[in-house]
Design an enzyme around this catalytic site. Sequence first.
Site, mmCIF file in Angstrom:
data_model
loop_
_atom_site.group_PDB
_atom_site.id
_atom_site.type_symbol
_atom_site.label_atom_id
_atom_site.label_comp_id
_atom_site.label_asym_id
_atom_site.label_seq_id
_atom_site.Cartn_x
_atom_site.Cartn_y
_atom_site.Cartn_z
ATOM 1 N N CYS A 122 31.925 58.889 133.011
ATOM 2 C CA CYS A 122 31.850 60.316 133.353
ATOM 3 C C CYS A 122 33.242 60.931 133.457
ATOM 4 O O CYS A 122 33.382 62.138 133.349
ATOM 5 C CB CYS A 122 31.076 60.499 134.647
ATOM 6 S SG CYS A 122 31.738 59.542 136.024
ATOM 7 N N GLN A 175 25.964 65.802 134.904
ATOM 8 C CA GLN A 175 26.642 64.774 134.113
ATOM 9 C C GLN A 175 25.615 63.967 133.324
ATOM 10 O O GLN A 175 25.817 63.673 132.135
ATOM 11 C CB GLN A 175 27.445 63.852 135.039
ATOM 12 C CG GLN A 175 28.130 62.710 134.321
ATOM 13 C CD GLN A 175 29.273 63.167 133.428
ATOM 14 O OE1 GLN A 175 30.166 63.876 133.888
ATOM 15 N NE2 GLN A 175 29.256 62.767 132.164
ATOM 16 N N ARG A 218 29.392 71.992 144.255
ATOM 17 C CA ARG A 218 29.850 70.596 144.340
ATOM 18 C C ARG A 218 30.233 70.354 145.789
ATOM 19 O O ARG A 218 31.128 71.014 146.326
ATOM 20 C CB ARG A 218 31.039 70.350 143.416
ATOM 21 C CG ARG A 218 31.764 69.060 143.723
ATOM 22 C CD ARG A 218 32.756 68.651 142.666
ATOM 23 N NE ARG A 218 32.077 68.200 141.469
ATOM 24 C CZ ARG A 218 32.667 67.492 140.504
ATOM 25 N NH1 ARG A 218 33.925 67.163 140.605
ATOM 26 N NH2 ARG A 218 31.987 67.117 139.442
ATOM 27 N N ASP A 220 31.925 53.884 136.264
ATOM 28 C CA ASP A 220 32.502 55.002 137.021
ATOM 29 C C ASP A 220 33.493 54.390 138.020
ATOM 30 O O ASP A 220 33.495 53.175 138.244
ATOM 31 C CB ASP A 220 31.371 55.756 137.741
ATOM 32 C CG ASP A 220 31.850 56.959 138.533
ATOM 33 O OD1 ASP A 220 32.964 57.464 138.250
ATOM 34 O OD2 ASP A 220 31.123 57.406 139.439
ATOM 35 N N HIS A 255 24.536 63.274 140.511
ATOM 36 C CA HIS A 255 25.328 64.120 139.603
ATOM 37 C C HIS A 255 24.453 64.444 138.381
ATOM 38 O O HIS A 255 24.693 63.942 137.280
ATOM 39 C CB HIS A 255 26.599 63.372 139.206
ATOM 40 C CG HIS A 255 27.668 64.239 138.610
ATOM 41 N ND1 HIS A 255 27.527 65.603 138.439
ATOM 42 C CD2 HIS A 255 28.913 63.919 138.139
ATOM 43 C CE1 HIS A 255 28.627 66.083 137.895
ATOM 44 N NE2 HIS A 255 29.473 65.101 137.700
ATOM 45 N N ARG A 300 29.166 68.134 128.398
ATOM 46 C CA ARG A 300 28.971 68.836 129.679
ATOM 47 C C ARG A 300 28.799 70.326 129.421
ATOM 48 O O ARG A 300 27.965 70.999 130.022
ATOM 49 C CB ARG A 300 30.170 68.612 130.614
ATOM 50 C CG ARG A 300 30.374 67.178 131.078
ATOM 51 C CD ARG A 300 29.264 66.720 132.000
ATOM 52 N NE ARG A 300 29.118 67.587 133.158
ATOM 53 C CZ ARG A 300 29.848 67.513 134.274
ATOM 54 N NH1 ARG A 300 30.760 66.570 134.401
ATOM 55 N NH2 ARG A 300 29.652 68.353 135.287
HETATM 56 N N1 NVA Z 1 31.509 58.949 141.506
HETATM 57 C C1 NVA Z 1 32.547 59.893 141.209
HETATM 58 C C2 NVA Z 1 32.137 60.773 140.072
HETATM 59 C C3 NVA Z 1 33.170 61.785 139.639
HETATM 60 C C4 NVA Z 1 32.696 62.658 138.522
HETATM 61 C C5 NVA Z 1 32.855 60.723 142.452
HETATM 62 O O1 NVA Z 1 31.909 61.127 143.139
HETATM 63 O O2 NVA Z 1 34.027 60.937 142.739
HETATM 64 N N1 CP Z 2 32.679 64.015 135.386
HETATM 65 C C1 CP Z 2 33.006 65.035 136.207
HETATM 66 O O1 CP Z 2 32.161 65.598 136.902
HETATM 67 O O2 CP Z 2 34.308 65.408 136.169
HETATM 68 P P1 CP Z 2 35.057 66.409 137.160
HETATM 69 O O3 CP Z 2 35.112 65.734 138.505
HETATM 70 O O4 CP Z 2 36.404 66.604 136.556
HETATM 71 O O5 CP Z 2 34.285 67.691 137.241
#
Ligand code: NVA
Ligand code: CP
Length: 303
Positions: free
Chosen positions: A261, A134, A104, A221, A131, A289
Amino acid sequence: MTQKHLLKLGDWSTADIMETLELADKLKYENKHGIRHHHLAGQTLGMIFQKSSTRTRVSFETGMYQLGGQALFLSNRDLQIGRGEPVEDTARVLSRYLDGIMIRTFAQQEVEDLAKYGCIPIINGLTDYCHPCQVLADLQTIREYKGDLAGRKLCFIGDGNNMANSLIVGGIKTGMKVSVACPDGYQPDADIMKWAAENGDFTCTSDVKEAAADADALYTDVWASMGQEQEALERQKIFAGYQINADVMKVAADKAMVMHCLPAHRGEEITADVLEAHANEIFDEAENRLHAQKAVMVLLMSK
Ligand code: NVA
Ligand code: CP
């Protein structure tokens, strides 16, 4: 499965996605019935995190354990990569110890470079661009609730961010109609929108109700993603109105599902009442997930 990695859904064929969803359903059924197959016995997944996570970290770690392997949590704060060791060196070193890497991070290029220089499966656990893990769980959840994907309408409301990009690709590849509502200047990736318009039924508008009309699944989101914290106040003004609320639900299809998500900001991209009314879908989505990622790991890492 024709793939070595999951870097972005754009790389995967419809058949790859459907094979993953089938296996995710099977693993979920087995899990519910106490059946555990150690498909990845003795294997180790490294999990590199340059951003926070609840779901991704815990579902990958638990999933790996359930499959008979182990997962290592590797924080950017502790790795030499956080002090500037190049990704091409990190990739070649970690490939000698590990059987797979979940990462990540911010730049998509870093994920692509890990795959280029390493020689083990790389799984994208979120970048600024996409992502994919997800969205595999999301597609599994829509199938559970709606029975099928092809011909269903998926509507995303909010920022044209990593989630929007992956939902467009995953939705179009599985035959869904995809609509997006976002403010001008905050549209999803231009190349993804062009590809979607050429390969399926895709629309992007600034009108929330136009996008939400007759949707089978409404998705939102956060307005400010990880890394955009300093823009949060400005974004609250720009995105006001890009919200899933009772009014928007009225124009969606009967029994439309609501998806997020998570983490969610109640009162911003979704109202508390809509979130709670659709908590079943949203937390099934979070649960999936685990199952979808176990399927990804089995398909990419089984030896
Ligand atoms: N768009 C959000 C998704 C989190 C799962 C982010 O990147 O923070
Ligand atoms: N939806 C998601 O990826 O959650 P986290 O940021 O908690 O991993």
